[in-house]
Design a protein around this motif. Sequence first.
Motif, PDB file in Angstrom:
ATOM      1  N   GLN A 249      79.515  18.622  28.698  1.00 57.01           N
ATOM      2  CA  GLN A 249      80.856  18.989  29.235  1.00 57.01           C
ATOM      3  C   GLN A 249      80.878  20.296  29.997  1.00 57.01           C
ATOM      4  OE1 GLN A 249      83.871  18.307  26.333  1.00 57.01           O
ATOM      5  NE2 GLN A 249      83.817  16.406  26.478  1.00 57.01           N
ATOM      6  N   ALA A 250      79.987  21.296  29.460  1.00 61.91           N
ATOM      7  CA  ALA A 250      80.162  22.725  29.973  1.00 61.91           C
ATOM      8  C   ALA A 250      79.266  22.763  31.289  1.00 61.91           C
ATOM      9  CB  ALA A 250      79.461  23.467  29.182  1.00 61.91           C
ATOM     10  N   GLY A 251      78.002  21.933  31.366  1.00 62.79           N
ATOM     11  CA  GLY A 251      77.249  21.946  32.398  1.00 62.79           C
ATOM     12  C   GLY A 251      77.853  21.180  33.559  1.00 62.79           C
ATOM     13  N   ALA A 252      78.774  20.213  33.247  1.00 65.19           N
ATOM     14  CA  ALA A 252      79.215  19.425  34.590  1.00 65.19           C
ATOM     15  C   ALA A 252      80.231  20.243  35.050  1.00 65.19           C
ATOM     16  CB  ALA A 252      79.800  18.092  33.858  1.00 65.19           C
ATOM     17  N   VAL A 253      81.026  20.864  34.409  1.00 64.79           N
ATOM     18  CA  VAL A 253      82.157  21.733  35.042  1.00 64.79           C
ATOM     19  C   VAL A 253      81.445  22.821  35.935  1.00 64.79           C
ATOM     20  CG1 VAL A 253      83.768  23.462  34.397  1.00 64.79           C
ATOM     21  CG2 VAL A 253      83.738  21.589  33.210  1.00 64.79           C
ATOM     22  N   ALA A 254      80.505  23.466  35.409  1.00 65.01           N
ATOM     23  CA  ALA A 254      80.021  24.492  36.196  1.00 65.01           C
ATOM     24  C   ALA A 254      79.104  23.757  37.254  1.00 65.01           C
ATOM     25  CB  ALA A 254      78.796  25.322  35.553  1.00 65.01           C
ATOM     26  N   ALA A 255      78.729  22.807  37.200  1.00 68.95           N
ATOM     27  CA  ALA A 255      77.903  21.963  38.422  1.00 68.95           C
ATOM     28  C   ALA A 255      78.816  21.582  39.377  1.00 68.95           C
ATOM     29  CB  ALA A 255      77.057  20.939  37.884  1.00 68.95           C
ATOM     30  N   LEU A 256      79.957  21.318  38.859  1.00 66.16           N
ATOM     31  CA  LEU A 256      80.882  20.658  39.931  1.00 66.16           C
ATOM     32  C   LEU A 256      81.563  21.842  40.545  1.00 66.16           C
ATOM     33  CD1 LEU A 256      82.519  18.022  37.766  1.00 66.16           C
ATOM     34  CD2 LEU A 256      81.661  17.508  40.049  1.00 66.16           C
ATOM     35  N   ASP A 257      81.809  22.836  39.870  1.00 64.35           N
ATOM     36  CA  ASP A 257      82.336  24.161  40.588  1.00 64.35           C
ATOM     37  C   ASP A 257      81.542  24.803  41.649  1.00 64.35           C
ATOM     38  OD1 ASP A 257      84.795  23.858  39.449  1.00 64.35           O
ATOM     39  OD2 ASP A 257      84.430  25.239  37.752  1.00 64.35           O
ATOM     40  N   ASP A 258      79.881  24.480  41.451  1.00 63.22           N
ATOM     41  CA  ASP A 258      79.369  25.228  42.254  1.00 63.22           C
ATOM     42  C   ASP A 258      78.734  24.321  43.548  1.00 63.22           C
ATOM     43  OD1 ASP A 258      77.451  26.709  43.402  1.00 63.22           O
ATOM     44  OD2 ASP A 258      75.988  26.992  41.759  1.00 63.22           O
ATOM     45  N   VAL A 259      79.834  24.255  44.392  1.00 62.16           N
ATOM     46  CA  VAL A 259      79.632  23.333  45.415  1.00 62.16           C
ATOM     47  C   VAL A 259      78.617  23.930  46.703  1.00 62.16           C
ATOM     48  CG1 VAL A 259      81.160  22.299  47.451  1.00 62.16           C
ATOM     49  CG2 VAL A 259      82.063  22.482  45.353  1.00 62.16           C
ATOM     50  N   ALA A 260      78.591  25.119  46.686  1.00 58.83           N
ATOM     51  CA  ALA A 260      77.686  25.846  47.672  1.00 58.83           C
ATOM     52  C   ALA A 260      76.128  25.418  47.133  1.00 58.83           C
ATOM     53  CB  ALA A 260      77.652  27.230  47.515  1.00 58.83           C
ATOM     54  N   HIS A 261      75.612  25.657  45.699  1.00 60.49           N
ATOM     55  CA  HIS A 261      74.438  24.946  45.603  1.00 60.49           C
ATOM     56  C   HIS A 261      74.277  23.601  45.799  1.00 60.49           C
ATOM     57  CE1 HIS A 261      70.872  25.072  43.096  1.00 60.49           C
ATOM     58  NE2 HIS A 261      71.106  23.764  42.486  1.00 60.49           N
ATOM     59  N   MET A 262      75.022  22.796  45.542  1.00 66.31           N
ATOM     60  CA  MET A 262      75.067  21.312  45.696  1.00 66.31           C
ATOM     61  C   MET A 262      74.761  21.022  47.554  1.00 66.31           C
ATOM     62  SD  MET A 262      76.574  18.352  47.092  1.00 66.31           S
ATOM     63  CE  MET A 262      78.289  18.784  46.969  1.00 66.31           C
ATOM     64  N   GLU A 263      75.702  21.979  48.187  1.00 68.83           N
ATOM     65  CA  GLU A 263      75.362  21.440  49.601  1.00 68.83           C
ATOM     66  C   GLU A 263      74.176  22.248  50.098  1.00 68.83           C
ATOM     67  OE1 GLU A 263      80.333  21.013  50.928  1.00 68.83           O
ATOM     68  OE2 GLU A 263      79.050  23.224  51.070  1.00 68.83           O
ATOM     69  N   GLN A 264      73.781  23.107  49.633  1.00 66.68           N
ATOM     70  CA  GLN A 264      72.493  23.788  50.298  1.00 66.68           C
ATOM     71  C   GLN A 264      71.455  22.835  49.912  1.00 66.68           C
ATOM     72  OE1 GLN A 264      72.005  27.922  48.307  1.00 66.68           O
ATOM     73  NE2 GLN A 264      73.494  28.493  49.396  1.00 66.68           N
ATOM     74  N   THR A 265      71.249  22.713  48.603  1.00 68.26           N
ATOM     75  CA  THR A 265      70.142  21.617  48.329  1.00 68.26           C
ATOM     76  C   THR A 265      70.336  20.249  48.953  1.00 68.26           C
ATOM     77  OG1 THR A 265      71.143  21.224  46.075  1.00 68.26           O
ATOM     78  CG2 THR A 265      69.642  22.830  46.189  1.00 68.26           C
ATOM     79  N   SER A 266      71.237  19.883  49.333  1.00 66.89           N
ATOM     80  CA  SER A 266      71.510  18.625  49.773  1.00 66.89           C
ATOM     81  C   SER A 266      71.133  18.734  51.250  1.00 66.89           C
ATOM     82  CB  SER A 266      72.869  17.997  49.904  1.00 66.89           C
ATOM     83  OG  SER A 266      73.320  17.737  48.387  1.00 66.89           O
ATOM     84  N   GLN A 267      71.495  19.669  51.853  1.00 71.91           N
ATOM     85  CA  GLN A 267      70.896  19.975  53.241  1.00 71.91           C
ATOM     86  C   GLN A 267      69.376  19.955  53.326  1.00 71.91           C
ATOM     87  OE1 GLN A 267      72.546  19.977  56.251  1.00 71.91           O
ATOM     88  NE2 GLN A 267      74.315  19.450  54.822  1.00 71.91           N
ATOM     89  N   ALA A 268      68.675  20.666  52.328  1.00 73.49           N
ATOM     90  CA  ALA A 268      67.301  20.644  52.397  1.00 73.49           C
ATOM     91  C   ALA A 268      66.717  19.340  52.173  1.00 73.49           C
ATOM     92  CB  ALA A 268      66.871  21.810  51.075  1.00 73.49           C
TER      93      ALA A 268
END
Length: 352
Positions: A249-268
């Motif tokens: 639960q803790a990891g999921a919340v932090a991952a969902l909130d870090d949209v920038a990280h998700m978008e950067q890695t997806s662009q790569a």
Amino acid sequence: MSRFWSDVVHGLTPYTPGEQVPMPGLVKLNTNENPYGPSPKAIAAMQAAVGDQLRKYSDPGNAVVKDAVARRFGLTREQVFVGNSSDEVLAHTFHALLKHELPLLCPDISYGFYPAYCSLYGIEAAQVPLNERYEIDVEDYRRPCGAVIIANPNAPTGIALPLERIEALLAAHPDQVVVIDEAYVDFGGQSAISLLGRYDNLLVIQTLSKSHSLAGLRVGYAVGHPELIAGLERVKNSFNCYPLGQVAQAGAVAALDDVAHMEQTSQAVIATRTWLTAQMQTLGFEVLPSQANFIFARHPQRDGAQLAARLRERAILVRHFGQARIDQFLRISIGTDEECAKLVDALKAILG
Ligand SMILES: *Cc1c(COP(=O)(O)O)cnc(C)c1O
């Protein structure tokens, strides 16, 4: 076979996952794992969650995760369901929402878990063939049915439908649930979540396994009308009240909130996909247009199963499906630039 099995077990056709082989130096492009790590904030949040509080049960309502999903997409908590992987969310969806008198419509070539859940829950499915370009044509779904499920982008083709086609599907079936499995949507697809306000028959399922690089954490979610979510909650609470632990639960919340990280890695991943597609085409492969973190490709002169076997000898794993219509294709996950370059070098050597 065992005399101790129930009749249900005898009748099952389980899903076969891609192999997980612990081999050093292996180039593993067979299960669509993200080559970049999860958000460092998610890792820190999980480390902080490991402690004395683990003696307690986790929140059965998954409130913090639901709120993070709701925040991300501008929804309310009542529109969100959370599960231990999107496979589990899909299983509850099949159980709660997809068994009706008329058959469930799904593509003939799609995620292998759909037929597995149909056999587990005794759901009759009518498979709708992809067109000759391996696309889902929503016009082929204009027929009486109990419900519809598709993946968008589809797997293992990687081909995405534009939002306007999804809307046509929803409008054609106002009295049936239409499930859109968006496991790969962050790699270039258009999410149907923006249509939720207008369609109470829409359920969208996403996962943290692919674009958030948390396949090992097992967190997925569904968003839809509160009545659909309430149906899922009834099944979940008849199955396992605590599908997510506190660490997840803790990891999921932090991952969902870090949209920038998700978008950067997806662009790569997208940039590497563009490069790999061009390289494969130069080698003579036909590559379907992918909006996912994998490509689906075949060589006109080389057998798919043999190519996969030759790559395996060189410690490169890709996925091959021995299924009619697609048995000449390889599904290749997008790895790092280095891994994809190794794949291209190996293919050059194999093709001669
Ligand atoms: C990977 C995948 C999933 C499953 O994701 P998990 O959350 O890891 O269970 C669901 N649907 C499709 C189409 C996938 O490819």
